[in-house]
Design an enzyme around this catalytic site. Structure first.
Site, PDB file in Angstrom:
ATOM      1  N   GLN A  48       0.847  -1.200   0.000  1.00 11.21           N
ATOM      2  CA  GLN A  48       0.000   0.000   0.000  1.00 11.21           C
ATOM      3  C   GLN A  48       0.877   1.241   0.000  1.00 11.21           C
ATOM      4  O   GLN A  48       1.847   1.314   0.752  1.00 11.21           O
ATOM      5  CB  GLN A  48      -0.888  -0.023   1.245  1.00 11.21           C
ATOM      6  N   ARG A  60       2.207  14.697  13.522  1.00  6.92           N
ATOM      7  CA  ARG A  60       1.467  13.437  13.320  1.00  6.92           C
ATOM      8  C   ARG A  60       2.228  12.331  14.039  1.00  6.92           C
ATOM      9  O   ARG A  60       3.383  12.072  13.761  1.00  6.92           O
ATOM     10  CB  ARG A  60       1.344  13.116  11.835  1.00  6.92           C
ATOM     11  N   HIS A  63       2.678   6.846  16.024  1.00  7.84           N
ATOM     12  CA  HIS A  63       1.776   5.784  15.611  1.00  7.84           C
ATOM     13  C   HIS A  63       2.526   4.481  15.373  1.00  7.84           C
ATOM     14  O   HIS A  63       3.673   4.482  14.941  1.00  7.84           O
ATOM     15  CB  HIS A  63       1.072   6.169  14.302  1.00  7.84           C
ATOM     16  N   ASP A 143      -4.653   0.158  15.187  1.00  3.71           N
ATOM     17  CA  ASP A 143      -3.940   1.418  15.408  1.00  3.71           C
ATOM     18  C   ASP A 143      -3.599   1.604  16.879  1.00  3.71           C
ATOM     19  O   ASP A 143      -4.444   1.408  17.753  1.00  3.71           O
ATOM     20  CB  ASP A 143      -4.789   2.611  14.950  1.00  3.71           C
ATOM     21  N   ASP A 168      -4.392  11.863  18.353  1.00  2.69           N
ATOM     22  CA  ASP A 168      -3.056  12.098  18.895  1.00  2.69           C
ATOM     23  C   ASP A 168      -3.110  12.897  20.193  1.00  2.69           C
ATOM     24  O   ASP A 168      -2.311  12.678  21.096  1.00  2.69           O
ATOM     25  CB  ASP A 168      -2.171  12.805  17.870  1.00  2.69           C
TER      26      ASP A 168
END
Length: 183
Positions: A48, A60, A63, A143, A168
């Site tokens: 992907q 950001r 993660h 996630d 976040d």
């Protein structure tokens, strides 16, 4: 293109292209299966491609994915970013190690982030486009987010944070995230 191992994060690599510049600008290869293969990675594992656009000060991360994790290739295709990788693999020789990088459109360097490592970045320019090549289809149920301002990590974000997602902003501390993963 050359591959350089990142000493702070076991299994992480920087892939630095060889630009060919002239009066028109430059051309460079940003992905080379043979170079990826030369460091023991399967170039066909990436399934992907994604792109994010951020404005200066946007942060950001941090993660990662639970379960089998997610490995990714990250490149700033336009602008500049301050990029961070944190090794959260308990059996890794660089467990809790941090890698801090500046990625930019000037170099087109790609960072390989191994599965089990948290990743985040802050946009340093008015616009920063970040390209991701990911080895698993995204599953939102996997996630995991860790607080970008966790004092234990003490990440030296270079700019004041102008914007983060609600996810976040609500992220747990590193200690809470690790406890949740183990339990």
């Amino acid at each position: 293109m050359k591959a350089t191992q990142v000493p702070e994060i076991a299994g992480a690599y920087l892939f630095e292209p060889t630009p060919h510049a002239d009066e028109r600008g430059f051309f460079c290869r940003t992905f080379d299966a043979d170079v990826v293969r030369s460091v023991g990675l399967d170039p066909n594992a990436f399934v992907q491609d994604s792109l994010s656009r951020s404005v200066r000060g946007v942060l950001r991360g941090l993660h990662l994915r639970s379960g089998a994790g997610e490995a990714k290739l990250v490149r700033c295709s336009y602008g500049r970013i301050f990029d961070v990788v944190v090794d959260l693999r308990p059996d890794s020789p660089t467990y809790l190690g941090r890698g801090l990088f500046e990625l930019s459109d000037a170099t087109q360097t790609t960072l390989y982030v191994p599965a089990g490592c948290a990743h985040g970045f802050q946009a340093l320019t008015d616009i920063a486009d970040v390209s991701y090549r990911i080895d698993r289809p995204h599953d939102p149920a996997e996630d995991v987010t860790i607080a970008f301002d966790d004092p234990r990590l003490a990440i030296p974000w270079p700019l004041p944070v102008t914007s983060v997602s609600a996810r976040d902003r609500r992220a747990p501390s590193l200690a809470d995230a690790l406890t949740h993963e183990e339990g």
